[in-house]
Design an enzyme around this catalytic site. Structure first.
Site, PDB file in Angstrom:
ATOM      1  N   TYR A   1     -12.199  -2.447  -3.672  1.00 23.76           N
ATOM      2  CA  TYR A   1     -12.873  -2.608  -2.354  1.00 23.76           C
ATOM      3  C   TYR A   1     -14.291  -2.497  -2.414  1.00 23.76           C
ATOM      4  CZ  TYR A   1      -8.203  -2.097   0.224  1.00 23.76           C
ATOM      5  OH  TYR A   1      -7.080  -2.425   0.541  1.00 23.76           O
TER       6      TYR A   1
ATOM      7  N   HIS B   1      -1.546  -5.502   1.496  1.00 23.35           N
ATOM      8  CA  HIS B   1      -3.109  -6.200   1.139  1.00 23.35           C
ATOM      9  C   HIS B   1      -2.695  -7.405   0.677  1.00 23.35           C
ATOM     10  CE1 HIS B   1      -7.021  -7.055  -0.546  1.00 23.35           C
ATOM     11  NE2 HIS B   1      -6.195  -7.465  -1.726  1.00 23.35           N
TER      12      HIS B   1
ATOM     13  N   GLU C   1      -9.146  -9.905  -8.306  1.00 23.03           N
ATOM     14  CA  GLU C   1      -8.461  -8.731  -8.048  1.00 23.03           C
ATOM     15  C   GLU C   1      -7.172  -8.899  -9.159  1.00 23.03           C
ATOM     16  OE1 GLU C   1      -7.275  -9.456  -4.015  1.00 23.03           O
ATOM     17  OE2 GLU C   1      -9.277  -8.514  -3.180  1.00 23.03           O
TER      18      GLU C   1
ATOM     19  N   ASN D   1      -1.841  -0.076   7.247  1.00 21.09           N
ATOM     20  CA  ASN D   1      -1.304  -1.359   7.740  1.00 21.09           C
ATOM     21  C   ASN D   1      -0.719  -1.861   6.504  1.00 21.09           C
ATOM     22  OD1 ASN D   1      -3.533  -1.916   5.965  1.00 21.09           O
ATOM     23  ND2 ASN D   1      -4.722  -3.259   7.224  1.00 21.09           N
TER      24      ASN D   1
ATOM     25  N   LYS E   1       0.739  -1.145   0.181  1.00 22.28           N
ATOM     26  CA  LYS E   1      -0.148  -0.205   0.057  1.00 22.28           C
ATOM     27  C   LYS E   1       0.815   1.297   0.012  1.00 22.28           C
ATOM     28  CE  LYS E   1      -4.086  -2.243   2.336  1.00 22.28           C
ATOM     29  NZ  LYS E   1      -4.742  -2.129   3.443  1.00 22.28           N
TER      30      LYS E   1
HETATM   31  N1  UDP Z   1      -9.578  -0.942   7.360  1.00 14.00           N
HETATM   32  C1  UDP Z   1      -9.793   0.465   8.115  1.00 14.00           C
HETATM   33  N2  UDP Z   1     -10.531   0.309   9.284  1.00 14.00           N
HETATM   34  C2  UDP Z   1     -11.178  -0.977   9.583  1.00 14.00           C
HETATM   35  C3  UDP Z   1     -11.016  -1.986   8.882  1.00 14.00           C
HETATM   36  C4  UDP Z   1     -10.406  -2.020   7.777  1.00 14.00           C
HETATM   37  O1  UDP Z   1      -9.151   1.327   7.815  1.00 14.00           O
HETATM   38  O2  UDP Z   1     -11.847  -0.846  10.843  1.00 14.00           O
HETATM   39  C5  UDP Z   1      -8.810  -0.864   6.006  1.00 14.00           C
HETATM   40  C6  UDP Z   1      -7.475  -1.434   6.448  1.00 14.00           C
HETATM   41  O3  UDP Z   1      -6.364  -0.927   5.584  1.00 14.00           O
HETATM   42  C7  UDP Z   1      -7.741  -2.742   5.672  1.00 14.00           C
HETATM   43  C8  UDP Z   1      -8.739  -2.419   4.562  1.00 14.00           C
HETATM   44  O4  UDP Z   1      -9.567  -1.280   5.087  1.00 14.00           O
HETATM   45  O5  UDP Z   1      -6.577  -3.517   5.219  1.00 14.00           O
HETATM   46  C9  UDP Z   1      -9.541  -3.356   3.991  1.00 14.00           C
HETATM   47  O6  UDP Z   1     -10.566  -4.021   5.012  1.00 14.00           O
HETATM   48  P1  UDP Z   1     -10.664  -5.876   5.183  1.00 14.00           P
HETATM   49  O7  UDP Z   1     -11.561  -5.918   6.138  1.00 14.00           O
HETATM   50  O8  UDP Z   1     -10.753  -6.035   3.681  1.00 14.00           O
HETATM   51  O9  UDP Z   1      -8.945  -6.245   5.744  1.00 14.00           O
HETATM   52  P2  UDP Z   1      -7.739  -6.845   5.145  1.00 14.00           P
HETATM   53  O10 UDP Z   1      -8.381  -7.823   4.124  1.00 14.00           O
HETATM   54  O11 UDP Z   1      -6.899  -5.975   4.323  1.00 14.00           O
HETATM   55  O12 UDP Z   1      -7.035  -7.593   6.192  1.00 14.00           O
HETATM   56 MG    MG Z   2     -10.073  -7.473   2.579  1.00 12.90          MG
END
Ligand code: UDP
Ligand code: MG
Length: 152
Positions: A52, A118, A129, A115, A12
């Site tokens: 997303y 991805h 994707e 974080n 990211k």
């Molecule tokens: N995210 C956030 N706040 C939250 C949950 C998710 O900012 O409470 C962001 C975070 O960067 C995350 C992304 O949204 O990686 C996508 O969320 P997902 O639940 O798909 O998590 P991932 O698959 O990336 O672990």
């Molecule tokens: Mg995800």
């Protein structure tokens, strides 16, 4: 689960700015996964909204799109045994505070909204994707180490 399984992994914008691209690539390489696509892209909000789409409606969605469009990302496809699930294990939990040390997020991140990486969450989402980020397709080649990594 197959040796041919593919996952979409992305560094990211914060991971790129923090010079963690090499570190993240290195972990997937050393684990034994095969790199079959890679590019640096500054994605548009429209493209990221497609990526997303499942999260549209969440309170954090606008902030997530702004963050992801704030700079270039490194888009990659890695192939190998159980690539999707193992890739997620290597990334760590979504919230870095819950990520174990030894995972990418657990070693390099603190905030859920920063974080650094991805990874696809299922084989079907990986295929979607990969098609979204690499409409030109991936690269097919033989890696001579494969018989040392897999029981072929
Ligand atoms: N995210 C956030 N706040 C939250 C949950 C998710 O900012 O409470 C962001 C975070 O960067 C995350 C992304 O949204 O990686 C996508 O969320 P997902 O639940 O798909 O998590 P991932 O698959 O990336 O672990
Ligand atoms: Mg995800």
């Amino acid at each position: 689960m197959s040796v041919q399984e593919r996952t979409y992994i992305m560094v990211k914008p914060d991971g790129v700015q923090r010079s963690l691209v090499g570190e993240i690539i290195s972990r997937f390489e050393k684990r034994g996964f095969k790199l079959i696509a890679l590019k640096l892209v500054h994605a548009t909000p429209e493209h990221l909204e497609k990526h997303y789409a499942d999260l549209k409606g969440k309170a954090f969605f606008p902030g997530l799109i702004k963050y992801m469009a704030s700079g270039p990302v490194v888009a990659m496809v890695w192939q190998g045994l159980d690539a999707v699930k193992t890739g997620r294990v290597m990334l760590g939990a979504t919230n870095p505070l819950a990520s174990n040390p030894g995972t990418i997020r657990g070693d390099y991140a603190l905030a859920v909204g920063r974080n650094i990486c991805h990874g696809s969450d299922a084989v079907e989402s990986a295929e979607k994707e990969i098609a979204l980020w690499f409409p030109e397709g991936v690269v097919q080649y033989t890696n001579s180490q494969e018989s040392w990594v897999f029981e072929l």
